[in-house]
Design a protein around this motif. Structure first.
Motif, PDB file in Angstrom:
ATOM      1  N   ASP A 205       1.173  -1.416  -0.117  1.00 57.79           N
ATOM      2  CA  ASP A 205       0.207   0.175  -0.402  1.00 57.79           C
ATOM      3  C   ASP A 205       0.519   1.225  -0.049  1.00 57.79           C
ATOM      4  O   ASP A 205       1.571   1.413   1.008  1.00 57.79           O
ATOM      5  N   ASP A 206       1.816   1.911  -0.919  1.00 53.83           N
ATOM      6  CA  ASP A 206       2.694   2.894  -1.547  1.00 53.83           C
ATOM      7  C   ASP A 206       2.379   3.552  -1.714  1.00 53.83           C
ATOM      8  O   ASP A 206       1.861   3.600  -2.981  1.00 53.83           O
ATOM      9  N   ASP A 207       1.634   4.977  -1.135  1.00 58.56           N
ATOM     10  CA  ASP A 207       0.885   6.275  -1.003  1.00 58.56           C
ATOM     11  C   ASP A 207       2.806   7.120  -2.114  1.00 58.56           C
ATOM     12  O   ASP A 207       2.199   7.909  -2.683  1.00 58.56           O
ATOM     13  N   SER A 208       3.311   6.551  -2.638  1.00 56.10           N
ATOM     14  CA  SER A 208       4.737   6.725  -3.706  1.00 56.10           C
ATOM     15  C   SER A 208       4.925   6.446  -5.205  1.00 56.10           C
ATOM     16  O   SER A 208       5.364   6.283  -5.282  1.00 56.10           O
ATOM     17  N   GLU A 331      -1.251 -11.167   9.647  1.00 61.34           N
ATOM     18  CA  GLU A 331      -0.652 -10.081   8.650  1.00 61.34           C
ATOM     19  C   GLU A 331       0.966  -9.599   9.390  1.00 61.34           C
ATOM     20  O   GLU A 331      -0.112  -8.437   9.525  1.00 61.34           O
ATOM     21  N   LEU A 332       1.859  -9.713   8.559  1.00 58.10           N
ATOM     22  CA  LEU A 332       2.947  -8.915   9.299  1.00 58.10           C
ATOM     23  C   LEU A 332       2.133  -7.174   8.291  1.00 58.10           C
ATOM     24  O   LEU A 332       2.769  -7.354   7.222  1.00 58.10           O
ATOM     25  N   VAL A 333       2.552  -6.327   8.527  1.00 58.66           N
ATOM     26  CA  VAL A 333       2.150  -5.064   8.770  1.00 58.66           C
ATOM     27  C   VAL A 333       4.101  -3.978   8.971  1.00 58.66           C
ATOM     28  O   VAL A 333       3.659  -3.577  10.053  1.00 58.66           O
ATOM     29  N   ILE A 334       4.255  -3.816   7.698  1.00 61.24           N
ATOM     30  CA  ILE A 334       5.644  -2.869   7.981  1.00 61.24           C
ATOM     31  C   ILE A 334       5.461  -1.812   7.632  1.00 61.24           C
ATOM     32  O   ILE A 334       5.115  -1.893   6.033  1.00 61.24           O
ATOM     33  N   ILE A 335       5.598  -0.782   8.351  1.00 59.11           N
ATOM     34  CA  ILE A 335       5.407   0.740   6.990  1.00 59.11           C
ATOM     35  C   ILE A 335       6.384   1.514   8.046  1.00 59.11           C
ATOM     36  O   ILE A 335       7.125   1.346   8.764  1.00 59.11           O
ATOM     37  N   ASP A 336       6.956   1.853   6.541  1.00 63.78           N
ATOM     38  CA  ASP A 336       8.285   2.494   7.129  1.00 63.78           C
ATOM     39  C   ASP A 336       8.214   3.989   5.943  1.00 63.78           C
ATOM     40  O   ASP A 336       7.850   4.470   5.479  1.00 63.78           O
ATOM     41  N   GLU A 340      11.571  13.285   0.551  1.00 65.93           N
ATOM     42  CA  GLU A 340      12.516  13.229  -0.056  1.00 65.93           C
ATOM     43  C   GLU A 340      11.893  14.583  -0.793  1.00 65.93           C
ATOM     44  O   GLU A 340      10.473  14.703  -0.870  1.00 65.93           O
ATOM     45  N   ASP A 341      12.869  15.238  -1.047  1.00 65.33           N
ATOM     46  CA  ASP A 341      12.542  16.438  -1.122  1.00 65.33           C
ATOM     47  C   ASP A 341      11.492  17.173  -0.955  1.00 65.33           C
ATOM     48  O   ASP A 341      10.915  17.926  -0.903  1.00 65.33           O
ATOM     49  N   ASN A 342      12.077  16.979   0.917  1.00 66.15           N
ATOM     50  CA  ASN A 342      10.844  17.858   1.962  1.00 66.15           C
ATOM     51  C   ASN A 342       9.678  17.245   1.870  1.00 66.15           C
ATOM     52  O   ASN A 342       8.727  18.230   2.630  1.00 66.15           O
ATOM     53  N   GLU A 343       8.962  16.279   0.919  1.00 64.04           N
ATOM     54  CA  GLU A 343       8.036  15.322   1.298  1.00 64.04           C
ATOM     55  C   GLU A 343       8.238  14.187   2.315  1.00 64.04           C
ATOM     56  O   GLU A 343       9.006  13.459   1.811  1.00 64.04           O
ATOM     57  N   ALA A 344       7.009  14.060   2.527  1.00 63.51           N
ATOM     58  CA  ALA A 344       6.437  12.706   3.679  1.00 63.51           C
ATOM     59  C   ALA A 344       5.843  11.739   2.789  1.00 63.51           C
ATOM     60  O   ALA A 344       5.172  12.066   2.401  1.00 63.51           O
ATOM     61  N   TYR A 345       6.287  10.491   2.453  1.00 63.90           N
ATOM     62  CA  TYR A 345       5.603   9.674   2.406  1.00 63.90           C
ATOM     63  C   TYR A 345       5.647   8.497   3.281  1.00 63.90           C
ATOM     64  O   TYR A 345       6.509   8.185   4.330  1.00 63.90           O
ATOM     65  N   SER A 346       5.147   6.993   3.014  1.00 63.65           N
ATOM     66  CA  SER A 346       5.490   5.765   4.219  1.00 63.65           C
ATOM     67  C   SER A 346       4.779   4.790   3.037  1.00 63.65           C
ATOM     68  O   SER A 346       4.131   5.029   1.650  1.00 63.65           O
ATOM     69  N   ASP A 347       5.622   3.885   2.715  1.00 65.48           N
ATOM     70  CA  ASP A 347       5.694   2.361   2.516  1.00 65.48           C
ATOM     71  C   ASP A 347       5.017   1.529   3.353  1.00 65.48           C
ATOM     72  O   ASP A 347       5.763   1.313   4.211  1.00 65.48           O
ATOM     73  N   THR A 348       4.394   1.519   3.189  1.00 61.10           N
ATOM     74  CA  THR A 348       3.355   0.375   3.636  1.00 61.10           C
ATOM     75  C   THR A 348       4.060  -1.461   2.906  1.00 61.10           C
ATOM     76  O   THR A 348       2.814  -1.616   1.866  1.00 61.10           O
ATOM     77  N   SER A 349       4.272  -2.393   3.928  1.00 56.85           N
ATOM     78  CA  SER A 349       4.494  -4.006   3.115  1.00 56.85           C
ATOM     79  C   SER A 349       4.486  -4.916   3.341  1.00 56.85           C
ATOM     80  O   SER A 349       4.137  -4.774   5.317  1.00 56.85           O
ATOM     81  N   ILE A 350       2.699  -5.668   2.730  1.00 55.30           N
ATOM     82  CA  ILE A 350       2.231  -6.493   3.906  1.00 55.30           C
ATOM     83  C   ILE A 350       2.331  -8.052   3.544  1.00 55.30           C
ATOM     84  O   ILE A 350       2.723  -8.101   2.636  1.00 55.30           O
ATOM     85  N   PHE A 351       2.212  -8.398   4.485  1.00 54.00           N
ATOM     86  CA  PHE A 351       3.944 -10.036   3.970  1.00 54.00           C
ATOM     87  C   PHE A 351       2.417 -11.405   5.412  1.00 54.00           C
ATOM     88  O   PHE A 351       1.844 -10.720   6.047  1.00 54.00           O
ATOM     89  N   LYS A 352       2.323 -12.083   4.711  1.00 53.73           N
ATOM     90  CA  LYS A 352       1.615 -13.107   4.558  1.00 53.73           C
ATOM     91  C   LYS A 352       2.338 -14.503   5.151  1.00 53.73           C
ATOM     92  O   LYS A 352       4.012 -14.465   4.831  1.00 53.73           O
ATOM     93  N   LYS A 353       2.303 -15.327   6.578  1.00 53.28           N
ATOM     94  CA  LYS A 353       3.059 -16.164   7.208  1.00 53.28           C
ATOM     95  C   LYS A 353       2.798 -17.701   7.133  1.00 53.28           C
ATOM     96  O   LYS A 353       2.130 -17.958   5.766  1.00 53.28           O
ATOM     97  N   ASN A 354       4.405 -18.047   6.022  1.00 54.57           N
ATOM     98  CA  ASN A 354       3.872 -19.269   5.718  1.00 54.57           C
ATOM     99  C   ASN A 354       4.215 -20.446   6.905  1.00 54.57           C
ATOM    100  O   ASN A 354       5.306 -20.203   7.722  1.00 54.57           O
ATOM    101  N   LYS A 355       2.931 -20.854   6.612  1.00 48.75           N
ATOM    102  CA  LYS A 355       2.991 -22.041   7.783  1.00 48.75           C
ATOM    103  C   LYS A 355       2.442 -23.274   7.194  1.00 48.75           C
ATOM    104  O   LYS A 355       3.608 -23.599   6.028  1.00 48.75           O
TER     105      LYS A 355
END
Length: 355
Positions: A205-208, A331-336, A340-355
């Motif tokens: 879910d990448d807003d950039s 689900e593991l949700v990592i938000i980074d 960049e160039d004084n603009e705020a961004y976030s990257d959301t990476s979503i993982f499923k567990k390998n069971k």
């Protein structure tokens, strides 16, 4: 009377035992951070690049220099150490740093760090990045200016716990800034049983996220608009072990535009780039902030071993100052977050567990 039923396809005694063991491990890891690191350990285990040791206390300050440091408490990491980041508008010569335990017991020597050369103005070490997802998660969050400095503090056998340090700046005329006191918590590796496991990247879910295009003036006189990037495919696996070690693998390909070939044929021509990478390191979870830090210590390129690298002092991948991680609906949700160039961004990476 309560009746508990465990269906064979959803849980088992071994799963429960493993979960309880991981929880117990995480609890013990977090408890190790509660100790006060003794001055004897600090004296033998901390170094700063470009510093010389001086006996006694630093000269008294007169407060005549600008000194800005925007934290009173910071995290540090075993093996990797930490950075002291500050800024000043004055032309400084160096910094005095005096370490002490959390009870205020000071070392009988301080470090004189020369800043007259390039020391302190370097950018953070970053590993070779092939995967585009890994690259996006490793963006620098601030472009350094001439007023910004970074002191690289390295550890040698410093265990989890807390300590403090005092720092001030000085110039050629013996002006000395006011003293700033900062306390540090050395994090234990690991620290959260919920995120332990093998996780397979599922979606973003990448807003950039955007599609970059360019206009090509073809040799035949026509003009066309094409994407810089063509097809891509990747399998990204992130493994967080209970003991605090981690590795991740990236395997796949992406396509970059071949400009001259496209211009000649007046049709989009791409160059296919394959990769098969693995990163090794350690991870830390801050329970209070729900933040994740991952530090790389080794990189392997399975397609070209000449690109293999090691990072003895560690290289920050996910920075806990900007990265949160939690398990939501299994689900593991990592938000980074980054700028960049004084603009705020976030990257959301979503993982499923390998069971």
């Amino acid at each position: 009377m309560h009746l508990y039923i465990c269906l064979t396809f959803s849980c088992s005694s071994s799963d429960n035992n493993s979960s309880e063991k991981n929880e117990d491990t995480a609890k013990k890891q977090n408890e190790t951070e509660n100790r006060i690191i003794p001055t004897s350990e600090l004296g033998s285990g901390i170094t700063i690049d470009g510093a010389t040791s001086q006996q006694g206390l630093p000269p008294a300050p007169n407060g005549a220099l600008d000194f800005q440091i925007n934290t009173e408490k910071q995290e540090a990491f075993q093996e990797a150490g930490f950075d002291i980041k500050f800024s000043t508008s004055d032309n400084i010569k160096g910094a005095y740093v005096l370490f002490q335990d959390s009870d205020g017991n000071k070392l009988n020597n301080y470090l004189d760090v020369s800043l007259s050369s390039s020391t302190g103005k370097r950018s953070s070490k970053k590993p070779v990045i092939t995967s585009k997802k890994h690259n996006k998660s490793s963006k620098l969050n601030k472009v350094s200016t001439e007023n910004d400095y970074t002191l690289d503090v390295d550890f040698d056998n410093i265990s989890p716990g807390s300590f403090c340090y005092e720092i001030c700046l000085y110039d050629e005329n013996n002006n000395i800034s006011a003293i700033q006191k900062i306390c540090v918590e050395v994090e234990a590796w690991g620290g959260n049983s919920n995120i332990v496991g093998e996780w397979i990247y599922d979606r973003s879910d990448d807003d950039s996220e955007e599609t970059d295009t360019t206009e090509i003036n073809c040799e035949n006189g026509e003009t066309m608009t094409v994407n810089y990037n063509g097809n891509e495919d990747e399998t990204w696996v992130l493994v967080l072990n209970a003991g605090g070690s981690y590795y991740e693998t990236y395997k796949g390909f992406y396509e970059n535009l071949k400009y001259e070939a496209t211009r000649s044929s007046c049709s989009a021509i791409y160059n296919k780039i394959d990769y098969d990478d693995k990163y090794f390191g350690k991870w830390v979870y801050n329970e209070d902030k729900e933040t994740l830090t991952i530090i790389n210590f080794k990189y392997e390129d399975f397609l070209d071993s000449s690109e293999n690298e090691t990072y003895p002092d560690g290289s920050v991948y996910f920075d806990g100052n900007n990265t949160t991680a939690k398990v939501i609906s299994e689900e593991l949700v990592i938000i980074d977050k980054y700028t960049e160039d004084n603009e705020a961004y976030s990257d959301t990476s979503i993982f499923k567990k390998n069971k």
